[in-house]
Write a protein that holds these residues in place. Structure first.
Motif, PDB file in Angstrom:
ATOM      1  N   VAL A   1      37.067  30.645  28.987  1.00  0.00           N
ATOM      2  CA  VAL A   1      36.913  31.252  30.315  1.00  0.00           C
ATOM      3  C   VAL A   1      35.592  30.893  30.991  1.00  0.00           C
ATOM      4  O   VAL A   1      35.355  31.327  32.119  1.00  0.00           O
ATOM      5  CB  VAL A   1      37.043  32.791  30.224  1.00  0.00           C
TER       6      VAL A   1
ATOM      7  N   CYS B   1      34.012  34.005  36.386  1.00  0.00           N
ATOM      8  CA  CYS B   1      34.108  32.557  36.160  1.00  0.00           C
ATOM      9  C   CYS B   1      35.391  31.997  36.775  1.00  0.00           C
ATOM     10  O   CYS B   1      35.362  30.961  37.458  1.00  0.00           O
ATOM     11  CB  CYS B   1      34.080  32.250  34.664  1.00  0.00           C
ATOM     12  N   LEU B   2      36.519  32.675  36.536  1.00  0.00           N
ATOM     13  CA  LEU B   2      37.791  32.188  37.059  1.00  0.00           C
ATOM     14  C   LEU B   2      37.849  32.309  38.576  1.00  0.00           C
ATOM     15  O   LEU B   2      38.369  31.420  39.257  1.00  0.00           O
ATOM     16  CB  LEU B   2      38.955  32.957  36.434  1.00  0.00           C
TER      17      LEU B   2
ATOM     18  N   PRO C   1      36.663  26.778  33.590  1.00  0.00           N
ATOM     19  CA  PRO C   1      36.385  26.963  35.019  1.00  0.00           C
ATOM     20  C   PRO C   1      35.215  26.114  35.518  1.00  0.00           C
ATOM     21  O   PRO C   1      35.255  25.589  36.632  1.00  0.00           O
ATOM     22  CB  PRO C   1      36.056  28.460  35.124  1.00  0.00           C
TER      23      PRO C   1
ATOM     24  N   CYS D   1      44.338  37.688  33.043  1.00  0.00           N
ATOM     25  CA  CYS D   1      44.085  36.814  31.891  1.00  0.00           C
ATOM     26  C   CYS D   1      42.783  37.175  31.183  1.00  0.00           C
ATOM     27  O   CYS D   1      42.727  37.236  29.951  1.00  0.00           O
ATOM     28  CB  CYS D   1      44.049  35.353  32.334  1.00  0.00           C
ATOM     29  N   CYS D   2      41.736  37.428  31.974  1.00  0.00           N
ATOM     30  CA  CYS D   2      40.430  37.711  31.372  1.00  0.00           C
ATOM     31  C   CYS D   2      40.403  39.069  30.673  1.00  0.00           C
ATOM     32  O   CYS D   2      39.812  39.201  29.592  1.00  0.00           O
ATOM     33  CB  CYS D   2      39.338  37.642  32.442  1.00  0.00           C
TER      34      CYS D   2
ATOM     35  N   THR E   1      36.191  37.115  34.416  1.00  0.00           N
ATOM     36  CA  THR E   1      36.932  37.101  35.681  1.00  0.00           C
ATOM     37  C   THR E   1      36.123  36.421  36.774  1.00  0.00           C
ATOM     38  O   THR E   1      36.668  35.686  37.604  1.00  0.00           O
ATOM     39  CB  THR E   1      37.291  38.533  36.105  1.00  0.00           C
TER      40      THR E   1
ATOM     41  N   SER F   1      43.589  35.680  37.498  1.00  0.00           N
ATOM     42  CA  SER F   1      42.183  35.677  37.072  1.00  0.00           C
ATOM     43  C   SER F   1      41.813  37.001  36.419  1.00  0.00           C
ATOM     44  O   SER F   1      41.201  37.026  35.339  1.00  0.00           O
ATOM     45  CB  SER F   1      41.271  35.409  38.281  1.00  0.00           C
TER      46      SER F   1
END
Length: 316
Positions: free
Chosen positions: A209, A115-116, A213, A154-155, A113, A151
């Motif tokens: 991920v 990273c995003l 990003p 998805c993670c 998360t 974010s």
């Protein structure tokens, strides 16, 4: 070792986290140091969250994403550090398989998360610098909420796939993990079943991920740099760069520590080095997040001064 019989094999139901047993004589020092770091991380990030929530002029997309990042850092370290402190000072090194998988789930989900979120924040800076006139129209409140929600969601869903595959593994010994928290590689090494599918899925999801990003961040800052260089005045260039310097510093720290950790060869001689590099992104990066944004950000300075002046006026 606690074991159960399963299809004529001894199945582990708890692991032993060795932590920093190779430098046991430093336990008291390590405990005090990590405890101070943990307090600084939690208090510093809570301060960032409160400053943004209670100062209306900070209710902008950039600070909305910063609140998400600060909340993530609190959860991220709280998932690892309290157990690590117990390992160091109380020698409570055992952890059940379920708890170990849960710790890795939150660790992997929150790291992904981050990273995003860093990519989303770089996109926000790209719009603010490269398309300033359209920025209020493009980066709206609903869009910010959707970007942040995607974010997180998805993670957590992607990491759940790896956790489901890991939970189907049978761990049959030894039950020692030479680390201070449950990471993917040590868990896979303890499995007595075929882990090729699990490792392939984990590699694919972690690459998605982290690398995607990173490429988006790189592309955003390439455009930002080109836009800054086109600004005729030195003052204008400095002002434009100052709006994204804190975020760029965080990106370099986060990805730098990840690279330093996971590019180290997995040999016994490098295990202590791997633990040390793991501390960089589990403790030092979350601790420096509020420091970097408070030292380099005039808006945070003003919000903090305003808060302190209100407090001093109340005390009078």
């Amino acid at each position: 070792m606690v074991i159960l019989s399963w299809e004529n094999q001894s199945t582990i139901v708890e692991f032993v986290l060795r932590g920093f047993s190779s430098i046991r004589q430093l336990n008291i020092f390590l405990f005090m140091m990590f405890l101070v770091f943990y307090i600084l991380i939690v208090s510093g990030n809570i301060l960032i969250v409160l400053l943004v929530l209670f100062n209306h002029h900070l209710h902008t997309p950039m600070y909305f994403f910063l609140v998400n990042l600060s909340f993530l850092e609190i959860w991220y370290t709280s998932n690892i550090v309290p157990k690590m402190l117990l390992i160091i000072i109380a020698e409570q090194k055992t952890i059940s398989v379920a708890s170990c998988l849960a710790q890795f789930y939150f660790f992997g989900s929150l790291a992904a998360t981050e990273c995003l979120l860093l990519a989303v924040m770089s996109y926000d800076r790209y719009l603010a610098i490269c398309q300033p006139l359209h920025y209020p129209i493009l980066m709206t409140g609903p869009l910010c909420i959707r970007l942040a929600a995607c974010s997180w969601l998805c993670c957590f869903l992607l990491t759940a796939i790896t956790i489901v595959l890991l939970s189907r593994q049978t761990f049959c010994g030894p039950n020692e993990i030479d680390h201070f928290f449950c990471d993917f590689t040590p868990l896979v090494h303890l499995s007595c079943m075929d882990t090729s599918l699990t490792e392939t899925i984990a590699y694919a999801t972690s690459s998605a991920v982290t690398l995607v990003p990173f490429l988006l961040i790189t592309a955003s800052y390439a455009c930002i740099l080109a836009a800054i260089l086109r600004i005729p005045s030195g003052t204008g260039r400095q002002k434009a760069f100052s709006t994204c310097s804190s975020h760029l510093t965080m990106v370099m720290m986060f990805y730098g520590t990840l690279i330093a950790t996971y590019l180290v060869p997995s040999t016994n001689s490098s295990q202590l080095l791997r633990k040390g590099s793991s501390l960089l992104y589990t403790i030092l990066t979350p601790m420096f997040n509020p420091i970097i944004y408070s030292l380099r950000n005039r808006d945070i300075h003003e919000a903090l001064k305003k808060c302190l002046s209100k407090k001093s006026g109340f005390l009078r």
